[in-house]
Scaffold this motif. Structure first.
Motif, PDB file in Angstrom:
ATOM      1  N   GLY A  18       0.834  -1.202   0.000  1.00  0.00           N
ATOM      2  CA  GLY A  18       0.000   0.000   0.000  1.00  0.00           C
ATOM      3  C   GLY A  18       0.862   1.241   0.000  1.00  0.00           C
ATOM      4  N   PHE A  19       0.469   2.229  -0.783  1.00  0.00           N
ATOM      5  CA  PHE A  19       1.210   3.493  -0.800  1.00  0.00           C
ATOM      6  C   PHE A  19       0.229   4.619  -0.466  1.00  0.00           C
ATOM      7  N   VAL A  20       0.414   5.185   0.700  1.00  0.00           N
ATOM      8  CA  VAL A  20      -0.484   6.240   1.159  1.00  0.00           C
ATOM      9  C   VAL A  20       0.275   7.555   1.057  1.00  0.00           C
ATOM     10  N   LEU A  21      -0.243   8.495   0.316  1.00  0.00           N
ATOM     11  CA  LEU A  21       0.473   9.763   0.304  1.00  0.00           C
ATOM     12  C   LEU A  21      -0.450  10.952   0.410  1.00  0.00           C
ATOM     13  N   TYR A  22       0.130  12.005   0.964  1.00  0.00           N
ATOM     14  CA  TYR A  22      -0.665  13.168   1.347  1.00  0.00           C
ATOM     15  C   TYR A  22      -1.435  13.756   0.184  1.00  0.00           C
ATOM     16  N   ASP A  23      -0.881  13.672  -1.002  1.00  0.00           N
ATOM     17  CA  ASP A  23      -1.557  14.285  -2.146  1.00  0.00           C
ATOM     18  C   ASP A  23      -0.908  13.806  -3.415  1.00  0.00           C
ATOM     19  N   ILE A  24      -1.677  13.174  -4.262  1.00  0.00           N
ATOM     20  CA  ILE A  24      -1.075  12.635  -5.473  1.00  0.00           C
ATOM     21  C   ILE A  24      -1.205  13.593  -6.628  1.00  0.00           C
ATOM     22  N   SER A  25      -2.067  14.588  -6.513  1.00  0.00           N
ATOM     23  CA  SER A  25      -2.263  15.458  -7.672  1.00  0.00           C
ATOM     24  C   SER A  25      -1.166  16.519  -7.779  1.00  0.00           C
ATOM     25  N   GLY A  26      -0.367  16.672  -6.744  1.00  0.00           N
ATOM     26  CA  GLY A  26       0.762  17.596  -6.844  1.00  0.00           C
ATOM     27  C   GLY A  26       1.908  16.972  -7.623  1.00  0.00           C
ATOM     28  N   THR A  27       2.860  17.788  -7.969  1.00  0.00           N
ATOM     29  CA  THR A  27       3.959  17.334  -8.802  1.00  0.00           C
ATOM     30  C   THR A  27       4.864  16.367  -8.055  1.00  0.00           C
ATOM     31  N   PHE A  28       5.149  16.702  -6.810  1.00  0.00           N
ATOM     32  CA  PHE A  28       6.053  15.855  -6.040  1.00  0.00           C
ATOM     33  C   PHE A  28       5.443  14.474  -5.832  1.00  0.00           C
ATOM     34  N   GLY A  29       4.202  14.460  -5.426  1.00  0.00           N
ATOM     35  CA  GLY A  29       3.510  13.192  -5.201  1.00  0.00           C
ATOM     36  C   GLY A  29       3.425  12.350  -6.455  1.00  0.00           C
ATOM     37  N   GLY A  30       3.127  13.002  -7.560  1.00  0.00           N
ATOM     38  CA  GLY A  30       3.022  12.271  -8.817  1.00  0.00           C
ATOM     39  C   GLY A  30       4.328  11.599  -9.183  1.00  0.00           C
ATOM     40  N   LEU A  31       5.388  12.349  -9.047  1.00  0.00           N
ATOM     41  CA  LEU A  31       6.686  11.818  -9.421  1.00  0.00           C
ATOM     42  C   LEU A  31       7.122  10.692  -8.477  1.00  0.00           C
ATOM     43  N   LEU A  32       6.886  10.899  -7.210  1.00  0.00           N
ATOM     44  CA  LEU A  32       7.247   9.883  -6.228  1.00  0.00           C
ATOM     45  C   LEU A  32       6.486   8.584  -6.510  1.00  0.00           C
ATOM     46  N   THR A  33       5.203   8.726  -6.785  1.00  0.00           N
ATOM     47  CA  THR A  33       4.378   7.569  -7.111  1.00  0.00           C
ATOM     48  C   THR A  33       4.954   6.826  -8.308  1.00  0.00           C
ATOM     49  N   HIS A  34       5.360   7.606  -9.273  1.00  0.00           N
ATOM     50  CA  HIS A  34       5.952   7.036 -10.469  1.00  0.00           C
ATOM     51  C   HIS A  34       7.146   6.144 -10.121  1.00  0.00           C
ATOM     52  N   TYR A  35       8.055   6.673  -9.343  1.00  0.00           N
ATOM     53  CA  TYR A  35       9.258   5.914  -8.974  1.00  0.00           C
ATOM     54  C   TYR A  35       8.931   4.696  -8.124  1.00  0.00           C
ATOM     55  N   VAL A  36       8.141   4.934  -7.096  1.00  0.00           N
ATOM     56  CA  VAL A  36       7.813   3.847  -6.174  1.00  0.00           C
ATOM     57  C   VAL A  36       7.099   2.712  -6.911  1.00  0.00           C
ATOM     58  N   GLY A  37       6.146   3.091  -7.735  1.00  0.00           N
ATOM     59  CA  GLY A  37       5.389   2.086  -8.478  1.00  0.00           C
ATOM     60  C   GLY A  37       6.292   1.236  -9.353  1.00  0.00           C
ATOM     61  N   ASP A  38       7.194   1.886 -10.029  1.00  0.00           N
ATOM     62  CA  ASP A  38       8.138   1.188 -10.888  1.00  0.00           C
ATOM     63  C   ASP A  38       8.960   0.169 -10.112  1.00  0.00           C
ATOM     64  N   LEU A  39       9.528   0.622  -9.017  1.00  0.00           N
ATOM     65  CA  LEU A  39      10.385  -0.246  -8.213  1.00  0.00           C
ATOM     66  C   LEU A  39       9.616  -1.446  -7.690  1.00  0.00           C
ATOM     67  N   LEU A  40       8.424  -1.202  -7.217  1.00  0.00           N
ATOM     68  CA  LEU A  40       7.639  -2.291  -6.667  1.00  0.00           C
ATOM     69  C   LEU A  40       7.280  -3.300  -7.755  1.00  0.00           C
ATOM     70  N   ARG A  41       6.913  -2.791  -8.898  1.00  0.00           N
ATOM     71  CA  ARG A  41       6.539  -3.710  -9.965  1.00  0.00           C
ATOM     72  C   ARG A  41       7.717  -4.565 -10.365  1.00  0.00           C
ATOM     73  N   GLN A  42       8.889  -3.953 -10.382  1.00  0.00           N
ATOM     74  CA  GLN A  42      10.095  -4.716 -10.714  1.00  0.00           C
ATOM     75  C   GLN A  42      10.320  -5.865  -9.739  1.00  0.00           C
ATOM     76  N   SER A  43       9.860  -5.697  -8.514  1.00  0.00           N
ATOM     77  CA  SER A  43      10.012  -6.769  -7.528  1.00  0.00           C
ATOM     78  C   SER A  43       8.793  -7.684  -7.518  1.00  0.00           C
ATOM     79  N   GLY A  44       7.922  -7.519  -8.473  1.00  0.00           N
ATOM     80  CA  GLY A  44       6.752  -8.385  -8.552  1.00  0.00           C
ATOM     81  C   GLY A  44       5.629  -7.990  -7.619  1.00  0.00           C
ATOM     82  N   TYR A  45       5.735  -6.825  -7.039  1.00  0.00           N
ATOM     83  CA  TYR A  45       4.696  -6.367  -6.139  1.00  0.00           C
ATOM     84  C   TYR A  45       3.747  -5.409  -6.825  1.00  0.00           C
ATOM     85  N   GLY A  46       2.482  -5.568  -6.536  1.00  0.00           N
ATOM     86  CA  GLY A  46       1.506  -4.581  -6.965  1.00  0.00           C
ATOM     87  C   GLY A  46       1.466  -3.468  -5.941  1.00  0.00           C
TER      88      GLY A  46
END
Lengths: 337, 337
Positions: A63-91
């Motif tokens: 689970g990834f809980v973040l204060y705000d995804i519509s901001g630029t920082f949140g969007g970018l962070l989500t992008h990175y985190v999502g990528d890394l997790l998927r690479q490890s086979g995690y949704g």
DNA sequence: ATAAAAAGTAGAAACGTTTCGTTTTCATTT
DNA sequence: AAATGAAAACGAAACGTTTCTACTTTTTAT
């Protein structure tokens, strides 16, 4: 329809347990290895995560809980985190807290019900009560970008105080004395304010209250409003440089100075946080403290993964990263002129 | 540790099947209803989704694949979609395609392996080959923001051609004749270009090739570069108004005109798409075509949910929404002066 | 060559639900 | 009061894995 491990059994003549063992990295005789590999390929077999999860009690989901995804920082962070997790086979199940503590608490509950294996959170709350549900369910939690003081929680943050301090020192070194700051009352905003204040104090510069503008949350309008407030000061008191605690704030400031035709860096110097699209494309190029976003994401994921393994040693893991100054042309050197 | 339906059985003395039936909305005797409710509360029982999923073959998870989450539009859309899904008890696994078709295809594969119940996608690809894996696995797919021509796919889009056409007509009505456009070569970019061209043609205005600037992808630099290109034209040929196909593009254009000290709307008129933070805070307030983002999200979720039920009627569902003009002060009325 | 140890295999039970076919209960009608 | 039928409850089987224990085969050491 979907092929199961039983089909592999039929195909190979081996026992379920043998196949399962091999599929999970165990040792089997070379001949059987070949047989299984072949059958898997032929039947296009993929283990059923539900059945597996029923036994192992793992969902392979974070689970990834973040204060705000519509901001630029949140969007970018989500992008990175999502990528890394998927690479490890995690949704990754992502929950936006919308800057609201009660939404945040609900998000955690939701994720616990969903039985995620771990939780990454960029928190809104400043105490860790909202994480009790997760703690009770024994789900590891890693905080990133913001830490919760006093809580026994793994976290990955940058040294915001040091970063903003050296940003402001950069201004001071170039002869600036009347330096104003715009920041939010969030975690990062406050820390960056502290760095600003420390730099000023150590340089023996005083900070009149008119030189600090803040609102609850980082936003474009925070920057816009703050800058306009500074512009209302008598000319002789107007700051020669502005320290801004976040990307969106910088946008607002730039909008405000463009509107009244003030030139940067000739009339005013700017220094900000986070080099994102706009700061890179604008002229003059903005001087910014750059956070190692990718490293923040990867460290957080790394720590969480280490908690997911068996021997989750009890030692707390706190990673402190450093921002680096990306020099642009938005700061005027007052010693020269 | 975690309480199961068996604990409820022990507590109430009822059969597993009876309890399960009630928990899934079936009818039981009032007395038993009470007993079960009580036991559920007492034991803090939550059904194990894995065990349930093993039988029902449902994961109560939706995949959301989008072209780019770090942009403003993607971030906001994710925000809305995530909220709606969570309200329906669904988790959302989000996959960023990074504007790359092959990543997009991998994302679909990943989600199919994860056995999501349905997929929402803002596609990068222009043909539906990448969705074959999902089709084969019988997972419903709904496209949003962009549709795939020729594909038998549920989709929610806005009428981009009509929207941009009326945006440009708005300029024409106010006496503008030299109108330039900046757009991307993506789905939305091209459609919005088409609307621009149609408006121009229908007004009998010609579009010299120097009046169209485009790059592969919507970005701040696209706007910045485009505007600078227009500024290189001989003064007599310079456009009096610019139509921009996206928020980020608008940002770039505004940066560019601010840099050279051109005033909006006095020297140049601007009209854009998507009223997000900056367009709202800047002065003059930008005139923009506003997409009903929330409706796009809710319609897409609604359609997907309807596909998840039993009677998934075969009729294709295509929803076409309309953007509306949000009038600001960035367009000068040339008839007046 | 033989015994002991190691490595690999097999079968069955378990995970926590839903679902199916059957039996029981209870109210209604005769 | 007995017969009828619908509604509700029941018990067992199933979903697709992993894991445990017991067993067999292979390797190693004597």
């Amino acid at each position: 329809m979907e092929s199961t491990i039983k089909d592999i059994k039929r195909e190979t003549g081996l026992a379920l347990s043998t196949i399962s063992k091999y599929l999970n990295g165990g040792n089997v005789r070379p001949e059987n290895k070949k047989k299984i590999d072949e059958a898997v390929r032929k039947l296009d077999y993929h283990p059923n995560e539900m059945a597996r999860g029923l036994i192992t009690k793992k969902t392979r989901t974070i689970g990834f809980v973040l204060y705000d995804i519509s901001g630029t920082f949140g969007g970018l962070l989500t992008h990175y985190v999502g990528d890394l997790l998927r690479q490890s086979g995690y949704g990754m199940i992502i929950c936006d807290s919308n800057n609201d503590k009660s939404v945040e608490e609900q998000n955690i509950k939701f994720l616990v019900e969903k039985k995620v294996d771990g939780i990454l959170v960029v928190p809104v709350s400043t105490d860790d009560g909202f994480l009790d549900v997760a703690k009770r369910a024994d789900i590891p939690v890693v905080t990133l970008d913001r830490s919760i003081s006093g809580a026994q929680l793994d976290c990955v943050t940058i040294d915001n105080v040091a970063a903003s301090q050296s940003a402001v020192e950069y201004l001071i070194e170039r002869g600036h004395k009347r330096i104003a700051a715009i920041y939010s009352e969030e975690y990062t905003g406050k820390h960056r304010r502290d760095g600003y204040r420390r730099a000023m104090r150590e340089a023996g510069l005083n900070v009149p209250s008119e030189y600090e503008y803040h609102e609850k949350i980082h936003s474009v309008s925070l920057g816009y409003n703050g800058m306009n407030r500074f512009l209302e000061l008598p000319v002789s008191k107007q700051p020669t440089a502005i320290f801004m605690s976040n990307y969106e704030v910088a946008l607002g400031v730039v909008m405000a100075i463009n509107e009244v035709g003030i030139a940067c860096p000739d009339d005013i110097s700017l220094i900000s946080f986070d080099a994102l699209t706009l700061t890179l494309v604008m002229k003059p190029k903005m001087t910014v403290m750059v956070q190692p976003m990718e490293t923040i994401a990867s460290e957080a994921v790394r720590i969480l993964m280490s908690r997911l393994g068996e021997g989750s040693q009890a030692t707390l893991q706190r990673v402190l990263l450093y921002a680096s100054l990306n020099e642009g042309d938005s700061v005027r050197d007052l010693r020269i002129s």
